[in-house]
Design a protein around this motif. Structure first.
Motif, PDB file in Angstrom:
ATOM      1  N   ASP A  58       0.881  -1.153   0.000  1.00  0.00           N
ATOM      2  CA  ASP A  58       0.000   0.000   0.000  1.00  0.00           C
ATOM      3  C   ASP A  58       0.925   1.210   0.000  1.00  0.00           C
ATOM      4  O   ASP A  58       1.996   1.176   0.615  1.00  0.00           O
ATOM      5  CB  ASP A  58      -0.887   0.023   1.250  1.00  0.00           C
ATOM      6  N   VAL A  59       0.537   2.273  -0.671  1.00  0.00           N
ATOM      7  CA  VAL A  59       1.401   3.437  -0.804  1.00  0.00           C
ATOM      8  C   VAL A  59       0.762   4.627  -0.104  1.00  0.00           C
ATOM      9  O   VAL A  59      -0.429   4.893  -0.284  1.00  0.00           O
ATOM     10  CB  VAL A  59       1.652   3.774  -2.292  1.00  0.00           C
ATOM     11  N   VAL A  60       1.573   5.328   0.685  1.00  0.00           N
ATOM     12  CA  VAL A  60       1.163   6.563   1.345  1.00  0.00           C
ATOM     13  C   VAL A  60       2.115   7.648   0.867  1.00  0.00           C
ATOM     14  O   VAL A  60       3.339   7.447   0.864  1.00  0.00           O
ATOM     15  CB  VAL A  60       1.234   6.432   2.882  1.00  0.00           C
ATOM     16  N   ILE A  61       1.577   8.797   0.463  1.00  0.00           N
ATOM     17  CA  ILE A  61       2.409   9.910   0.015  1.00  0.00           C
ATOM     18  C   ILE A  61       1.992  11.159   0.771  1.00  0.00           C
ATOM     19  O   ILE A  61       0.817  11.520   0.801  1.00  0.00           O
ATOM     20  CB  ILE A  61       2.274  10.153  -1.501  1.00  0.00           C
ATOM     21  N   ILE A  62       2.994  11.820   1.379  1.00  0.00           N
ATOM     22  CA  ILE A  62       2.780  13.084   2.079  1.00  0.00           C
ATOM     23  C   ILE A  62       3.616  14.137   1.368  1.00  0.00           C
ATOM     24  O   ILE A  62       4.813  13.939   1.150  1.00  0.00           O
ATOM     25  CB  ILE A  62       3.212  12.991   3.559  1.00  0.00           C
ATOM     26  N   GLY A  63       2.998  15.250   0.988  1.00  0.00           N
ATOM     27  CA  GLY A  63       3.714  16.333   0.322  1.00  0.00           C
ATOM     28  C   GLY A  63       4.206  17.363   1.321  1.00  0.00           C
ATOM     29  O   GLY A  63       3.531  17.653   2.310  1.00  0.00           O
ATOM     30  N   PHE A  64       5.397  17.907   1.048  1.00  0.00           N
ATOM     31  CA  PHE A  64       5.999  18.949   1.877  1.00  0.00           C
ATOM     32  C   PHE A  64       6.468  20.085   0.978  1.00  0.00           C
ATOM     33  O   PHE A  64       6.721  19.878  -0.210  1.00  0.00           O
ATOM     34  CB  PHE A  64       7.190  18.385   2.668  1.00  0.00           C
ATOM     35  N   PRO A  65       6.644  21.269   1.544  1.00  0.00           N
ATOM     36  CA  PRO A  65       7.094  22.404   0.729  1.00  0.00           C
ATOM     37  C   PRO A  65       8.454  22.169   0.068  1.00  0.00           C
ATOM     38  O   PRO A  65       8.702  22.631  -1.033  1.00  0.00           O
ATOM     39  CB  PRO A  65       7.169  23.571   1.708  1.00  0.00           C
ATOM     40  N   ASP A  66       9.352  21.447   0.755  1.00  0.00           N
ATOM     41  CA  ASP A  66      10.672  21.169   0.198  1.00  0.00           C
ATOM     42  C   ASP A  66      11.303  20.007   0.961  1.00  0.00           C
ATOM     43  O   ASP A  66      10.735  19.497   1.935  1.00  0.00           O
ATOM     44  CB  ASP A  66      11.573  22.408   0.233  1.00  0.00           C
ATOM     45  N   LEU A  67      12.478  19.581   0.499  1.00  0.00           N
ATOM     46  CA  LEU A  67      13.144  18.429   1.084  1.00  0.00           C
ATOM     47  C   LEU A  67      13.557  18.668   2.532  1.00  0.00           C
ATOM     48  O   LEU A  67      13.463  17.767   3.365  1.00  0.00           O
ATOM     49  CB  LEU A  67      14.364  18.048   0.235  1.00  0.00           C
ATOM     50  N   ALA A  68      13.976  19.883   2.852  1.00  0.00           N
ATOM     51  CA  ALA A  68      14.367  20.196   4.231  1.00  0.00           C
ATOM     52  C   ALA A  68      13.186  20.031   5.185  1.00  0.00           C
ATOM     53  O   ALA A  68      13.332  19.497   6.291  1.00  0.00           O
ATOM     54  CB  ALA A  68      14.939  21.610   4.317  1.00  0.00           C
TER      55      ALA A  68
END
Length: 119
Positions: A58-68
């Motif tokens: 199962d895949v979960v994806i969380i988005g963030f403003p940037d890698l830091a």
């Protein structure tokens, strides 16, 4: 290219998940740990449509403003305190992945690769 840092994603591929009270507690609390870092759900609780290869995760994806921001969330005390609740009840591969800016085109990567392999 845009001067703004590209977005980043925390991606978890989970399998052998056993739904327990601890795992449900993790799911109740995890959102509170990511929001201070600009995290937002991209995909959660969805089954991928398999187009090629084989899949068991199962895949979960969380988005963030940037890698830091993504790294800061994962390394935060708040997240690290609850991570064992998930880890004890599922097997997972988790990665951080930098995305591309809005002005990205595949041609820029092709040009870099051509220069790298040219004699």
């Amino acid at each position: 290219m845009s001067e703004q840092n590209p977005p980043a994603y925390a991606i978890a591929m989970l399998h052998d998940v056993h739904v327990t009270d601890e795992l449900l507690t993790y799911m109740e609390v995890v959102e509170q740990t990511m929001v201070p870092f600009g995290g937002r759900w991209i995909s959660h609780g969805r089954t991928p449509e398999l187009l090629e290869g084989s899949r068991r995760e199962d895949v979960v994806i969380i988005g963030f403003p940037d890698l830091a921001a993504a790294r800061s969330w994962y390394e935060s005390r708040a997240y690290q305190e609850i991570a064992p609740l998930r880890q004890r009840h599922s097997a997972a591969t988790m990665v951080l992945l930098e995305g591309v800016g809005e002005d990205y085109t595949s041609l820029s990567t092709v040009e870099k690769l051509r220069r790298a392999v040219s004699p």
